[in-house]
Every structure is written in C-alpha cells, then in structure tokens.
Scaffold this motif. Structure first.
Motif, PDB file in Angstrom:
ATOM      1  N   ASP A   6      -3.923 -22.009   8.546  1.00  0.00           N
ATOM      2  CA  ASP A   6      -4.441 -21.845   9.904  1.00  0.00           C
ATOM      3  C   ASP A   6      -5.426 -22.956  10.215  1.00  0.00           C
ATOM      4  O   ASP A   6      -6.317 -23.251   9.433  1.00  0.00           O
ATOM      5  N   LYS A   7      -5.206 -23.573  11.360  1.00  0.00           N
ATOM      6  CA  LYS A   7      -6.154 -24.585  11.814  1.00  0.00           C
ATOM      7  C   LYS A   7      -7.349 -23.854  12.414  1.00  0.00           C
ATOM      8  O   LYS A   7      -7.200 -22.808  13.020  1.00  0.00           O
ATOM      9  N   ALA A   8      -8.507 -24.432  12.206  1.00  0.00           N
ATOM     10  CA  ALA A   8      -9.690 -23.845  12.830  1.00  0.00           C
ATOM     11  C   ALA A   8      -9.498 -23.919  14.342  1.00  0.00           C
ATOM     12  O   ALA A   8      -9.242 -24.980  14.888  1.00  0.00           O
ATOM     13  N   ARG A   9      -9.583 -22.807  14.972  1.00  0.00           N
ATOM     14  CA  ARG A   9      -9.351 -22.734  16.399  1.00  0.00           C
ATOM     15  C   ARG A   9     -10.626 -23.044  17.161  1.00  0.00           C
ATOM     16  O   ARG A   9     -11.654 -22.434  16.920  1.00  0.00           O
ATOM     17  N   ARG A  10     -10.535 -24.030  18.020  1.00  0.00           N
ATOM     18  CA  ARG A  10     -11.681 -24.415  18.827  1.00  0.00           C
ATOM     19  C   ARG A  10     -11.853 -23.403  19.947  1.00  0.00           C
ATOM     20  O   ARG A  10     -10.896 -23.096  20.659  1.00  0.00           O
ATOM     21  N   PRO A  11     -13.058 -22.887  20.131  1.00  0.00           N
ATOM     22  CA  PRO A  11     -13.243 -21.918  21.212  1.00  0.00           C
ATOM     23  C   PRO A  11     -13.009 -22.575  22.573  1.00  0.00           C
ATOM     24  O   PRO A  11     -13.207 -23.777  22.740  1.00  0.00           O
ATOM     25  N   LEU A  12     -12.576 -21.766  23.512  1.00  0.00           N
ATOM     26  CA  LEU A  12     -12.311 -22.260  24.865  1.00  0.00           C
ATOM     27  C   LEU A  12     -13.586 -22.806  25.504  1.00  0.00           C
ATOM     28  O   LEU A  12     -13.567 -23.855  26.150  1.00  0.00           O
ATOM     29  N   TYR A  13     -14.693 -22.090  25.322  1.00  0.00           N
ATOM     30  CA  TYR A  13     -15.983 -22.498  25.873  1.00  0.00           C
ATOM     31  C   TYR A  13     -17.009 -22.540  24.750  1.00  0.00           C
ATOM     32  O   TYR A  13     -17.057 -21.625  23.932  1.00  0.00           O
ATOM     33  N   ASP A  14     -17.850 -23.580  24.746  1.00  0.00           N
ATOM     34  CA  ASP A  14     -18.999 -23.509  23.855  1.00  0.00           C
ATOM     35  C   ASP A  14     -20.078 -22.710  24.594  1.00  0.00           C
ATOM     36  O   ASP A  14     -19.888 -22.294  25.750  1.00  0.00           O
ATOM     37  N   ALA A  15     -21.201 -22.488  23.956  1.00  0.00           N
ATOM     38  CA  ALA A  15     -22.245 -21.639  24.557  1.00  0.00           C
ATOM     39  C   ALA A  15     -22.747 -22.198  25.888  1.00  0.00           C
ATOM     40  O   ALA A  15     -22.935 -21.448  26.858  1.00  0.00           O
ATOM     41  N   ASP A  16     -22.943 -23.523  25.953  1.00  0.00           N
ATOM     42  CA  ASP A  16     -23.418 -24.130  27.203  1.00  0.00           C
ATOM     43  C   ASP A  16     -22.374 -24.015  28.314  1.00  0.00           C
ATOM     44  O   ASP A  16     -22.710 -23.728  29.464  1.00  0.00           O
ATOM     45  N   GLN A  17     -21.111 -24.250  27.974  1.00  0.00           N
ATOM     46  CA  GLN A  17     -20.046 -24.150  28.972  1.00  0.00           C
ATOM     47  C   GLN A  17     -19.906 -22.710  29.470  1.00  0.00           C
ATOM     48  O   GLN A  17     -19.719 -22.484  30.673  1.00  0.00           O
ATOM     49  N   ALA A 152     -10.016 -16.248  26.562  1.00  0.00           N
ATOM     50  CA  ALA A 152     -11.462 -16.314  26.769  1.00  0.00           C
ATOM     51  C   ALA A 152     -12.100 -14.943  26.600  1.00  0.00           C
ATOM     52  O   ALA A 152     -13.179 -14.818  26.013  1.00  0.00           O
ATOM     53  N   ARG A 153     -11.433 -13.926  27.091  1.00  0.00           N
ATOM     54  CA  ARG A 153     -11.969 -12.564  26.933  1.00  0.00           C
ATOM     55  C   ARG A 153     -11.970 -12.140  25.477  1.00  0.00           C
ATOM     56  O   ARG A 153     -12.913 -11.507  25.011  1.00  0.00           O
ATOM     57  N   LEU A 154     -10.899 -12.479  24.755  1.00  0.00           N
ATOM     58  CA  LEU A 154     -10.852 -12.131  23.332  1.00  0.00           C
ATOM     59  C   LEU A 154     -11.930 -12.866  22.540  1.00  0.00           C
ATOM     60  O   LEU A 154     -12.508 -12.307  21.611  1.00  0.00           O
ATOM     61  N   GLU A 155     -12.193 -14.116  22.905  1.00  0.00           N
ATOM     62  CA  GLU A 155     -13.256 -14.877  22.240  1.00  0.00           C
ATOM     63  C   GLU A 155     -14.606 -14.207  22.412  1.00  0.00           C
ATOM     64  O   GLU A 155     -15.452 -14.277  21.530  1.00  0.00           O
ATOM     65  N   ALA A 156     -14.820 -13.609  23.567  1.00  0.00           N
ATOM     66  CA  ALA A 156     -16.114 -13.010  23.864  1.00  0.00           C
ATOM     67  C   ALA A 156     -16.288 -11.645  23.201  1.00  0.00           C
ATOM     68  O   ALA A 156     -17.399 -11.134  23.135  1.00  0.00           O
ATOM     69  N   ALA A 159     -15.500  -9.312  16.694  1.00  0.00           N
ATOM     70  CA  ALA A 159     -14.311  -9.448  15.833  1.00  0.00           C
ATOM     71  C   ALA A 159     -13.588  -8.116  15.640  1.00  0.00           C
ATOM     72  O   ALA A 159     -12.361  -8.060  15.629  1.00  0.00           O
ATOM     73  N   ARG A 160     -14.329  -7.030  15.482  1.00  0.00           N
ATOM     74  CA  ARG A 160     -13.710  -5.706  15.261  1.00  0.00           C
ATOM     75  C   ARG A 160     -12.860  -5.299  16.465  1.00  0.00           C
ATOM     76  O   ARG A 160     -11.734  -4.831  16.326  1.00  0.00           O
ATOM     77  N   LEU A 161     -13.365  -5.562  17.658  1.00  0.00           N
ATOM     78  CA  LEU A 161     -12.619  -5.203  18.867  1.00  0.00           C
ATOM     79  C   LEU A 161     -11.405  -6.086  19.058  1.00  0.00           C
ATOM     80  O   LEU A 161     -10.383  -5.643  19.561  1.00  0.00           O
ATOM     81  N   VAL A 162     -11.514  -7.357  18.662  1.00  0.00           N
ATOM     82  CA  VAL A 162     -10.373  -8.267  18.757  1.00  0.00           C
ATOM     83  C   VAL A 162      -9.241  -7.765  17.868  1.00  0.00           C
ATOM     84  O   VAL A 162      -8.082  -7.745  18.280  1.00  0.00           O
ATOM     85  N   ALA A 163      -9.579  -7.350  16.656  1.00  0.00           N
ATOM     86  CA  ALA A 163      -8.558  -6.841  15.727  1.00  0.00           C
ATOM     87  C   ALA A 163      -7.891  -5.597  16.308  1.00  0.00           C
ATOM     88  O   ALA A 163      -6.664  -5.434  16.228  1.00  0.00           O
TER      89      ALA A 163
END
Length: 167
Positions: A6-17, A152-156, A159-163
């Motif tokens: 698995d490639k490290a997945r870059r988040p859609l938004y960083d904290a500033d974005q 984006a919603r899943l990123e936010a 981790a438990r809720l994403v699973a």
C-alpha cells in the motif's frame, strides 16, 4: 495473486487547507450550486431525451441546455475561486487535478453546444446528441466530485468509524 504494498495515501486536505475550506464562503456557494446544477441537469436530460424520441419540445430542450450551461459556468467560476482560496491556485491543484481535467472537457462540450445553437451548425437531432455527450461527461465529472467528497468525509472520521463505514 500478487499484492503491491500500500502506498501512503496523501490526505485530500492538510490541516491548513481544511481550515481554509471551512472558513471560505465559497464552500457554501459550491454546496448550493452543485445540487442545483444536478437538478437542472436531470430536468434538461428528460427534455433532451423527449425531443430525441418524439421530435417535440425542441425549444424547451434547447432552453434547458442553455440554462444548464449557465449554471455550469457559474459553478466553474466559483469553483475556481474556491480552489484558489483553499489550495492557492485557480485550477489543477493536485488534490483536484483529474476532476479539473474532466471539467475542461465538460466545459468544452457545453460551449460547443452553445456555439452550434447560435450558428445553426447542427440540426435539432445533432444538438440533442451533442447535449447528451456533454451530459455524459458531466455525469462522469459529478461522480468524481461525489467520490472526492466521500473521501474527504472519511478522512475526517476517526479510524474506528471509517472501518465501520467500510463494512
């Protein structure tokens, strides 16, 4: 079956974005225009299909495609402003590169429709087929953005809720 690491997945938004996205009014504008555009698309698609199948209602179908195109232009201009506010560039920010690429095709097809309508370059059937091509590209583009919004919603989510959501 060979599995690739698995490639490290870059988040859609960083904290500033994410903070800029949440702070700009253009996020709300996009949130209003996107469903409006889909509603106009759905009505127009019905009118275009009716004209193609029966030969009737060409004026209403043409008018609906013009309205759809104007709403598309509005969402593209305000979307570019949103992208600048969030990512610092008007178009082709890495997080939305492919969505923007397909958006250019959508814009080109809708604009070609307006040009053909204005110049009489195509008959009614030709216009309706061109509208369907523009709408097919729009449907792909809309799906891209819906998938991006879901990501984006899943990123936010924790981790438990994403699973749990993935099940």
């Amino acid at each position: 079956m060979i599995r690739r690491p698995d490639k490290a997945r870059r988040p859609l938004y960083d904290a500033d974005q994410r903070a800029r996205r949440d702070a700009t009014r253009w996020t709300l504008v996009q949130g209003i225009l996107a469903p409006l555009q889909f509603l106009v698309f759905a009505v127009s698609l019905g009118l275009v299909l009716r004209t193609l199948s029966t030969g009737e209602g060409a004026f209403a179908a043409n008018l609906s495609v013009v309205v759809k195109t104007l709403v598309l232009y509005a969402i593209m201009v305000t979307g570019s402003i949103w992208e600048k506010a969030v990512f610092g560039r008007y178009l082709f920010a890495p997080a939305f590169y492919w969505e923007d690429m397909v958006s250019m095709l959508v814009l080109a097809l809708h604009t070609a429709y307006l040009a053909a309508l204005a110049t009489g370059a195509l008959d009614t059937a030709g216009l309706m087929v061109l509208a369907l091509a523009a709408y097919a590209a729009y449907a792909v583009n809309a799906a891209q953005f819906v998938l991006k919004l879901r990501a984006a919603r899943l990123e936010a989510m924790p981790a438990r809720l994403v699973a749990e959501a993935a099940r």
